[in-house]
Design a protein around this motif. Sequence first.
Motif, PDB file in Angstrom:
ATOM      1  N   ARG A  79      10.781  32.584   3.428  1.00 64.76           N
ATOM      2  CA  ARG A  79       9.673  32.431   4.660  1.00 64.76           C
ATOM      3  C   ARG A  79       8.366  31.810   4.228  1.00 64.76           C
ATOM      4  N   VAL A  80       7.816  32.327   3.219  1.00 62.19           N
ATOM      5  CA  VAL A  80       6.373  31.799   2.651  1.00 62.19           C
ATOM      6  C   VAL A  80       6.730  30.423   2.214  1.00 62.19           C
TER       7      VAL A  80
ATOM      8  N   ALA B 274       8.370  28.258   3.390  1.00 59.56           N
ATOM      9  CA  ALA B 274       8.529  27.278   4.692  1.00 59.56           C
ATOM     10  C   ALA B 274       7.328  27.245   5.571  1.00 59.56           C
ATOM     11  N   GLU B 275       6.483  28.400   5.435  1.00 57.14           N
ATOM     12  CA  GLU B 275       4.960  28.075   6.226  1.00 57.14           C
ATOM     13  C   GLU B 275       4.264  27.121   5.743  1.00 57.14           C
TER      14      GLU B 275
END
Lengths: 317, 317, 258, 258
Positions: free
Chosen positions: A313-314, A316-317
């Motif tokens: 997630r990180v 992807a951010e």
Amino acid sequence: MSEQERVFQDRIDRGEKIEPKEWMPEGYRKTLIRQIGQHAHSEIVGQLPEGNWITRAPTLERKAILLAKVQDEAGHGLYLYSAAETLGVSRDELLALLHNGKMKYSSIFNYPTLNWADIGTVGWLVDGAAIMNQVQLQKTSYGPYSRAMIRICKEESFHQRQGYDILLKMCLQGTHEQKEMAQDALNRFWYPSLMMFGPSDKDSVHSAQSMQWKIKINTNDELRQKFVDQTVPQAEYLGLTIPDPNLKWNEAKGGYDFSEPDWNEFFDVINGNGPCNVERMEARVTAWEDGAWFREGLMAHAKKQDARRAAARVAAE
Amino acid sequence: MSEQERVFQDRIDRGEKIEPKEWMPEGYRKTLIRQIGQHAHSEIVGQLPEGNWITRAPTLERKAILLAKVQDEAGHGLYLYSAAETLGVSRDELLALLHNGKMKYSSIFNYPTLNWADIGTVGWLVDGAAIMNQVQLQKTSYGPYSRAMIRICKEESFHQRQGYDILLKMCLQGTHEQKEMAQDALNRFWYPSLMMFGPSDKDSVHSAQSMQWKIKINTNDELRQKFVDQTVPQAEYLGLTIPDPNLKWNEAKGGYDFSEPDWNEFFDVINGNGPCNVERMEARVTAWEDGAWFREGLMAHAKKQDARRAAARVAAE
Amino acid sequence: MATADIAVDQAAYFDWLCRLGDNCLVLGHRVSEWCGHSPVLEEDIALANTALDLIGQTQLWLGLAGEVEGKGRTADKLAYLRDAAQFRNVLLVERPNGDFGQTLMRQFLFDAWHMELLRALQKSSDPRVAEIAAKAAKEVAYHLERLADLVIRLGDGTEESRARMQKALNVLWPYTGELFMADAVDQAVVAAGIAPAPESLKAAWDRTVAEVMAEATLSLPEGTFQHRGGKAGRHTEALGFILADMQFLQRAYPGGTW
Amino acid sequence: MATADIAVDQAAYFDWLCRLGDNCLVLGHRVSEWCGHSPVLEEDIALANTALDLIGQTQLWLGLAGEVEGKGRTADKLAYLRDAAQFRNVLLVERPNGDFGQTLMRQFLFDAWHMELLRALQKSSDPRVAEIAAKAAKEVAYHLERLADLVIRLGDGTEESRARMQKALNVLWPYTGELFMADAVDQAVVAAGIAPAPESLKAAWDRTVAEVMAEATLSLPEGTFQHRGGKAGRHTEALGFILADMQFLQRAYPGGTW
């Protein structure tokens, strides 16, 4: 009784179900945890005496039926631990109490299964007695417990019929030796089954309060009488003799008179001195301890997966 | 060859026995340690395939005979480790070499015992082949080894007769199914038994020097031929078929022609890839490791007793 | 459908059906030994369920075997009244349970093969085989999915769980080869279009195993030695003890009704 | 000597002889499970020898039992063709082997009783009993001496060996009481002068055990609960599995000659 307690009791008296997040007296909660936990433990310890014959079941069909039954029992354990969890106690906490001897399981499982007829007899008498207890508990005041009981009762009566069917085959179509096995099994399980309803009402510690709270609906003695009245004709149909010289139909009360089980033996077995207490606990504790690496492995994997997802997630951010 | 070595070889050539404290070439000592150690290991690993049927022996008498046999084998292990100890290597050292895979045991014990006739067949063929090897070793040049062999041979021929007797009963008095078991056992054990004499002389590494030192008297091929010639009529008497289409009496050589065993299988099994290699070693290593507390307990007690005796002596002075 | 419609040696066909049935029976027996002794309640349930499916499949395969043999032997007679040398299961399924990791690994290695086999058998020239295979395939697909998942999670779990799963893979590996070895019995049923060639299932099995082990961070063993014998009735020393328990009642009380 | 010379209920006498024989048979079976698996070669030898003696005694006791019963059942028939509920051994001898310490402790506790019994039986009113007892007593005297010595050395050994021996004593203790409990069968043979009253052996057994445990630095358990049932055919779950193995061949191949 406080105002809160009175309101609570009124709800119970009106037949309302108590649900997990609602207020309840500590005693109610504790009694339920004890009772549901003990019942859950009984289901999982109860796998052992029946599991003892799975590898030796005499036909493939009997083996399949027994496997299905033991599987159901483990499933009942699962429902019941879940019901207990709604009261704020985890399955692992309950198991720790079982393993260190602070919680009990039904004493009937401290008796050994010694021949194949025992498997029939456990279904017929032990499940029979359990159902007698559980049918009333479908109306118990605690919602999750009541719903678990409804589900369990359905399966248990199926088990009881299957157990009786084993004995039907052995007694009505089997050889002389097979019928002897069945009689031997009945001789050994009769009194322990009567004990399953607990001591006589006059000696029962928790009964009055439990009945007021509708954690329990019928008295021990009422249930025991009902069980005897139901079972005697079934034994007669099998051609087996109940091992009680005092057993006699009592027209006046519309039920059988029968001998009390030996309550000294009952308390002895509860206190650890039954034929299989040590083996049963050893089997469960060993299973738990030997399985630690398995449970830890799964937890470690779950954590890794969480971390990986978080990292993804990180990224992807 | 040094002077010392020549004197040594002369003594051997004259048929003298070499005794523990006498001078001997390092190679002689090493070869003997390897051979005696391997033989000792074979006796103790050999307990396993036969022990596998003790709890299932079909009559009390057969059970007693088998127990006595396995006991004898452990006893042989004891004599042989003692013989090896006279060469300066302890039993524990030899066992450590067995357990870490640096020493071997007879590959025949890597085959499983799968029915009761196997117990007869192991006695008949495996002990038969062992005796064929050991009879010559009674004349071996190393005194303690020779004496151990004399003792062992006596018991082994007893075992062989008992094994053959099992097959006599099964084949001549038994049911069709029992005779099938015996044939099945012979099919599985025939070639592994032929392998027990080791590879053909032309491929055998240590043979020449060992024969010069009279650590070995006959060649592998001589012994194998003798074994086949002895065994074929015994199989015929049982009404069993040796699983070798090429087996044929050769009038010219006065012995049977027969097929070579599959030497690839032989080396494969020696190198760990037999049906039971892993189980056999696991059983032995587990027995050793699980028994550590027992051996340590006994040693600790012996030390305490020594200390007590010493203290008592001091006090008495 | 009469067996006579398919041109196949009946003895070979019977033997081959016993292999299918005996694999299920013996593995079901092993799995059932865990009842009440597994590490967690969910596994008690799953294992009883797996054993139950396998015993159900045993009934179907051995039932058909008895029918093909045509001597009136039922599935029960075949299960309870043959001795070890007449059993035709692969050695893999009779391996002792070991720790829970070995039990799971054995199941995974077997299921991965079983799935390929059952998939192919649904196209069998014998519709009775195709029908049983279709039913069993549904159950086995679920087993395989569950087991692949567990192997991955335990392989990629703690140090200890990885070590145990690696050891399980190593000790069981030499018992997988037999699944793919063909003999005359196999050739007969292959020729009759009843079954796929054993070796034809290997590529897909290799792929499944390699994928799962990679995700489980486990290494495929490099040894090439493979045990064999079970399909021809040459078993390990374990089978006799399994049968002594399994068959006790039928042997001790001939003529009983259960 | 005809049995008729001794006034005793033949069924009770038969039952009592089965107790003697079954004790030896079942303990012999348990001990023989160690063959090749014990901690040291000398113990492999000693255990095989113990099992051998016990099987020999089984043949004598069950042989006499069959003779007394008079229905043509041999020792083998009694050993191999009765199911668990017909076995009459005490529960102690069917306890699982546990670790080697438990095996030794079980043997010691049994031998200490066995010795007293055999000593008394040499004065039996039935000379056949006296004769068997005299033969067995020689063997058991040796077992007892060996076991007492081992228990002492391991109790007074390392911390670990003491802990294991204490645990062994604790877990086996509740299975010793049955040796001294009398029932109608015992009363019948006692009345006929065939055997001593079970409870009459207790004082000497207590003394032997107390002495050995004191020297072994082990504490006698304080619990008073004692299991019972074996002498009447109510066993533990272990016996059925013992018999499944023991009787397999006789059950599976009726009419065989071995």
